[in-house]
Design a protein around this motif. Structure first.
Motif, short mmCIF file in Angstrom:
data_model
loop_
_atom_site.label_atom_id
_atom_site.label_comp_id
_atom_site.label_asym_id
_atom_site.label_seq_id
_atom_site.Cartn_x
_atom_site.Cartn_y
_atom_site.Cartn_z
N TRP A 115 0.83 -1.22 0.00
CA TRP A 115 0.00 0.00 0.00
C TRP A 115 0.85 1.26 0.00
O TRP A 115 0.44 2.30 -0.53
CB TRP A 115 -0.98 -0.02 1.18
N MET A 116 2.05 1.19 0.59
CA MET A 116 2.96 2.34 0.51
C MET A 116 3.30 2.64 -0.95
O MET A 116 3.23 3.79 -1.41
CB MET A 116 4.26 2.06 1.28
N PHE A 117 3.68 1.59 -1.69
CA PHE A 117 4.01 1.79 -3.10
C PHE A 117 2.77 2.18 -3.90
O PHE A 117 2.85 2.99 -4.83
CB PHE A 117 4.67 0.54 -3.69
N ALA A 118 1.62 1.60 -3.58
CA ALA A 118 0.39 1.95 -4.30
C ALA A 118 0.08 3.44 -4.13
O ALA A 118 -0.33 4.12 -5.07
CB ALA A 118 -0.78 1.10 -3.81
N ASN B 257 3.08 5.30 -6.21
CA ASN B 257 3.33 5.02 -7.62
C ASN B 257 2.05 4.84 -8.44
O ASN B 257 2.09 4.96 -9.65
CB ASN B 257 4.23 3.78 -7.74
N THR B 258 0.92 4.58 -7.79
CA THR B 258 -0.33 4.39 -8.53
C THR B 258 -1.32 5.53 -8.29
O THR B 258 -1.94 6.02 -9.23
CB THR B 258 -0.98 3.03 -8.17
#
Lengths: 217, 217
Positions: free
Chosen positions: B100-103, B106-107
């Motif tokens: 979820w950190m990357f989501a 980055n998303t």
């Protein structure tokens, strides 16, 4: 435990390796891990079974026993934390490698994706010609300091790491634009990444899928 | 070891908490860690001393003994890995929190930053009015599946985590646009984040700096 990732049944780039499963394949190859691939169609990506794995309806996903992950950065980090080959042993160097992972995805990639927006998503709009140089300048504003930090090093911080894997993958998207070749040290850095045997195996595996005939039905 | 972060001498948002040091302050407050802040001017951010810490000339940075990091996501991850309060104990749940950190970064964040581009960076361009609804639709295309996944949960995956910290921080940028209020469950999710005492302390600390007179000189 078997590792299963998902990839496009047919990649929009026709096998140039720009779909994000290539990043995960590369990490798995660097770590020497076998994996299986489940191909999904554009339609299936938006259906409930796939959305349960990836709420945004994209690829790749990663399954390993009870664990299901999405987001390429998170999957690469997960692999790098558990297997040799993608992180240095020293804890501080490892934290810096993670910093480069986030820099690739949150600082360098967004303006590169804007380039896709201006050329393709909004390629038929009347502002395309005037916007393109603005967006290109935003990409250069990232590449200049990146090239300055890389200097004459082979990789961003000592040996090859998951940070380089993601940075090279992000920069690869730039090659058709000609922008990458404005920065010879970055072009050479990308070429070093592509020359790694693990990258070669990852690239060949995604190409084989995209070069094969589509399954009937 | 003393933790020192950097922040804007004067934030472009005047203290609304949108500068990225707020994310790091929030993580440090959740973990109960004291920290010091070194303020940097826009000019100093582009000078060699700061570029040695942050190659892209931005804030925040993070120093702790011999370790120097940049990239908010990396700093929050570093804190979360070493201190209680930001990651679940279970290894699989921790990997999902990292997802979820990357989501968030980055998303979900990239189309939100495009909204800043269309309104501010390109706010004087003739295509602004026609581009704005296109970009807003791209933001909605992220918020719809995010709201679907959140459902009626308080947080994205069980208890509050570093993934929620970054997702709430990213969504906060949307409030002035009115888009957040189109998704009542996401607006309530953001409000739950803002109500946490650790967020309140982080917000107050950055506001105090931006409400104070600039140092002479």
């Amino acid at each position: 435990m078997t590792i299963t990732i998902t990839a496009f049944e047919r990649s929009p780039d026709g096998g140039k390796g720009l779909a994000r499963d290539t990043r995960v394949r590369w990490a798995l190859e660097e770590a020497g891990l076998p994996y299986e691939v489940r191909l999904v169609s554009f339609r299936a990506m938006k259906e409930a079974a796939h959305l349960a794995l990836h709420p945004f309806g994209q690829i790749p996903t990663y399954e390993e026993g009870d664990l299901a992950l999405f987001e390429t950065g998170s999957i690469v980090l997960h692999i790098a934390e558990r297997h040799a080959g993608l992180f240095p042993a020293d804890a501080n160097a490892r934290a810096r490698a993670i910093t480069w992972m986030f820099a690739a995805l949150n600082t360098v990639e967004p303006p590169i994706l804007e380039l896709v927006t201006v050329k393709l998503v909004e390629g038929d709009k009347p502002w395309k010609a005037e916007r393109l140089p603005l967006v290109e300048d935003r990409v250069r504003a990232r590449l200049n300091p990146l090239a300055a930090r890389l200097g004459d090093g082979d990789w961003l911080d000592g040996g090859f790491s998951a940070g380089d894997l993601l940075m090279v993958s992000v920069l690869l998207r730039l090659r058709p634009s000609g922008l990458l070749n404005e920065f010879p040290s970055l072009a050479a850095y990308v070429a070093r990444g592509e020359a790694r045997p693990a990258y070669q195996r990852a690239f060949a595996a995604q190409l084989a899928i995209n070069a094969a005939p589509l399954p009937a039905g």
